[in-house]
Write a protein that holds these residues in place. Sequence first.
Motif, mmCIF file in Angstrom:
data_model
loop_
_atom_site.group_PDB
_atom_site.id
_atom_site.type_symbol
_atom_site.label_atom_id
_atom_site.label_comp_id
_atom_site.label_asym_id
_atom_site.label_seq_id
_atom_site.Cartn_x
_atom_site.Cartn_y
_atom_site.Cartn_z
ATOM 1 N N HIS A 202 0.837 -1.205 0.000
ATOM 2 C CA HIS A 202 0.000 0.000 0.000
ATOM 3 C C HIS A 202 0.872 1.256 0.000
ATOM 4 C CE1 HIS A 202 -3.867 -1.834 0.183
ATOM 5 N NE2 HIS A 202 -3.787 -2.262 1.430
ATOM 6 N N ALA A 203 1.915 1.268 0.826
ATOM 7 C CA ALA A 203 2.809 2.432 0.892
ATOM 8 C C ALA A 203 3.526 2.632 -0.442
ATOM 9 C CB ALA A 203 3.820 2.259 2.021
ATOM 10 N N PHE A 204 3.994 1.548 -1.034
ATOM 11 C CA PHE A 204 4.697 1.617 -2.316
ATOM 12 C C PHE A 204 3.795 2.228 -3.397
ATOM 13 C CE2 PHE A 204 5.609 -0.422 -6.435
ATOM 14 C CZ PHE A 204 6.932 -0.021 -6.622
ATOM 15 N N HIS A 205 2.567 1.712 -3.506
ATOM 16 C CA HIS A 205 1.649 2.222 -4.526
ATOM 17 C C HIS A 205 1.245 3.669 -4.243
ATOM 18 C CE1 HIS A 205 1.330 -1.423 -6.818
ATOM 19 N NE2 HIS A 205 0.990 -2.124 -5.745
ATOM 20 N N ALA A 206 1.020 3.993 -2.986
ATOM 21 C CA ALA A 206 0.643 5.366 -2.632
ATOM 22 C C ALA A 206 1.774 6.336 -2.964
ATOM 23 C CB ALA A 206 0.286 5.455 -1.152
ATOM 24 N N LEU A 207 2.988 5.990 -2.605
ATOM 25 C CA LEU A 207 4.124 6.865 -2.898
ATOM 26 C C LEU A 207 4.327 7.024 -4.402
ATOM 27 C CD1 LEU A 207 6.627 5.744 -0.126
ATOM 28 C CD2 LEU A 207 5.487 7.967 -0.335
ATOM 29 N N ASN A 208 4.157 5.942 -5.162
ATOM 30 C CA ASN A 208 4.270 6.056 -6.624
ATOM 31 C C ASN A 208 3.212 6.987 -7.189
ATOM 32 O OD1 ASN A 208 6.526 4.504 -6.969
ATOM 33 N ND2 ASN A 208 5.418 2.628 -7.416
ATOM 34 N N LYS A 209 1.978 6.884 -6.698
ATOM 35 C CA LYS A 209 0.910 7.768 -7.167
ATOM 36 C C LYS A 209 1.207 9.222 -6.802
ATOM 37 C CE LYS A 209 -2.791 4.379 -7.113
ATOM 38 N NZ LYS A 209 -4.033 3.928 -6.500
ATOM 39 N N LEU A 210 1.695 9.437 -5.585
ATOM 40 C CA LEU A 210 2.013 10.802 -5.152
ATOM 41 C C LEU A 210 3.169 11.372 -5.973
ATOM 42 C CD1 LEU A 210 1.696 10.417 -1.272
ATOM 43 C CD2 LEU A 210 0.101 11.568 -2.829
ATOM 44 N N ARG A 211 4.202 10.575 -6.202
ATOM 45 C CA ARG A 211 5.338 11.040 -7.010
ATOM 46 C C ARG A 211 4.909 11.374 -8.440
ATOM 47 N NH1 ARG A 211 8.406 6.384 -4.492
ATOM 48 N NH2 ARG A 211 9.473 7.360 -2.746
ATOM 49 N N ALA A 212 4.083 10.508 -9.027
ATOM 50 C CA ALA A 212 3.618 10.743 -10.393
ATOM 51 C C ALA A 212 2.768 12.015 -10.455
ATOM 52 C CB ALA A 212 2.812 9.552 -10.897
ATOM 53 N N ALA A 213 1.894 12.196 -9.493
ATOM 54 C CA ALA A 213 1.050 13.390 -9.478
ATOM 55 C C ALA A 213 1.882 14.650 -9.270
ATOM 56 C CB ALA A 213 -0.011 13.276 -8.389
ATOM 57 N N LEU A 214 2.895 14.576 -8.425
ATOM 58 C CA LEU A 214 3.772 15.733 -8.215
ATOM 59 C C LEU A 214 4.581 16.044 -9.472
ATOM 60 C CD1 LEU A 214 5.024 15.100 -4.574
ATOM 61 C CD2 LEU A 214 3.559 16.966 -5.363
ATOM 62 N N ALA A 215 5.025 15.007 -10.171
ATOM 63 C CA ALA A 215 5.777 15.221 -11.410
ATOM 64 C C ALA A 215 4.893 15.897 -12.453
ATOM 65 C CB ALA A 215 6.309 13.901 -11.940
ATOM 66 N N VAL A 216 3.638 15.493 -12.551
ATOM 67 C CA VAL A 216 2.711 16.108 -13.498
ATOM 68 C C VAL A 216 2.486 17.566 -13.127
ATOM 69 C CG1 VAL A 216 0.299 16.111 -14.266
ATOM 70 C CG2 VAL A 216 1.572 13.977 -14.162
ATOM 71 N N ARG A 217 2.353 17.846 -11.850
ATOM 72 C CA ARG A 217 2.138 19.234 -11.402
ATOM 73 C C ARG A 217 3.335 20.119 -11.725
ATOM 74 N NH1 ARG A 217 -1.882 20.345 -7.052
ATOM 75 N NH2 ARG A 217 -3.193 18.500 -6.994
ATOM 76 N N ARG A 218 4.546 19.562 -11.599
ATOM 77 C CA ARG A 218 5.749 20.351 -11.892
ATOM 78 C C ARG A 218 5.869 20.660 -13.383
ATOM 79 N NH1 ARG A 218 8.852 16.492 -8.705
ATOM 80 N NH2 ARG A 218 8.452 17.070 -6.571
ATOM 81 N N VAL A 219 5.436 19.728 -14.218
ATOM 82 C CA VAL A 219 5.557 19.890 -15.662
ATOM 83 C C VAL A 219 4.466 20.802 -16.210
ATOM 84 C CG1 VAL A 219 5.426 18.662 -17.871
ATOM 85 C CG2 VAL A 219 6.728 17.690 -15.979
ATOM 86 N N ALA A 220 3.263 20.703 -15.643
ATOM 87 C CA ALA A 220 2.124 21.480 -16.145
ATOM 88 C C ALA A 220 2.343 22.964 -15.873
ATOM 89 C CB ALA A 220 0.829 21.021 -15.467
ATOM 90 N N PRO A 221 2.033 23.831 -16.859
ATOM 91 C CA PRO A 221 2.168 25.257 -16.625
ATOM 92 C C PRO A 221 1.150 25.741 -15.616
ATOM 93 C CG PRO A 221 1.146 24.847 -18.754
ATOM 94 C CD PRO A 221 1.554 23.513 -18.185
#
Length: 172
Positions: free
Chosen positions: A147-166
């Motif tokens: 659960h922690a692994f999947h949650a952290l992956n989702k959070l990292r992916a969402a943060l990466a998208v936020r950083r890339v999006a204008p």
Amino acid sequence: MQVEFTEFVLGRSHALLRFAYLLTADRHLAEDLTQEALVRAHRRWSGIVGAEGPEPYVRKAILRQYLSWRRRRSFTERPVADLPDALPGTIAEDAAGRVVEADAMWSLLSALPRSQRAVMVLRYYEDLPDAEIARLLNCSTSTVRVHAFHALNKLRAALAVRRVAPAPGGHT
């Protein structure tokens, strides 16, 4: 018995409410969960005082109420108050930036499935080891780690998208 219960509620209700709020991100729901858990604890007070103690029992009751299907919300949108106008100066701008970052993290956490969010709260906000989280969730430690692994992956992916999006209204 009544005096001990009253002392427990007066002494620990703030911490229990904080725990429930971290799980739900909704003050009213957190209050409901805490109240229900305390009612259950009061009914069994003599049995839980001698066992593992009242606080772990109440925390587990809050967690179970949060994870139960009966409490599943039918909507995912939550109203958010507008940010106040920033005061001139870097302190206000830094504070506003921290508020925006905290709000973004709450949004990301609230998008996680309930079990993953519970693991994140128990691990990073309550600082519990995997074995204790597994005991509270009634699962294996490997399930907690998954659960922690999947949650952290989702959070990292969402943060990466936020950083890339204008930024809204910004220029590309």
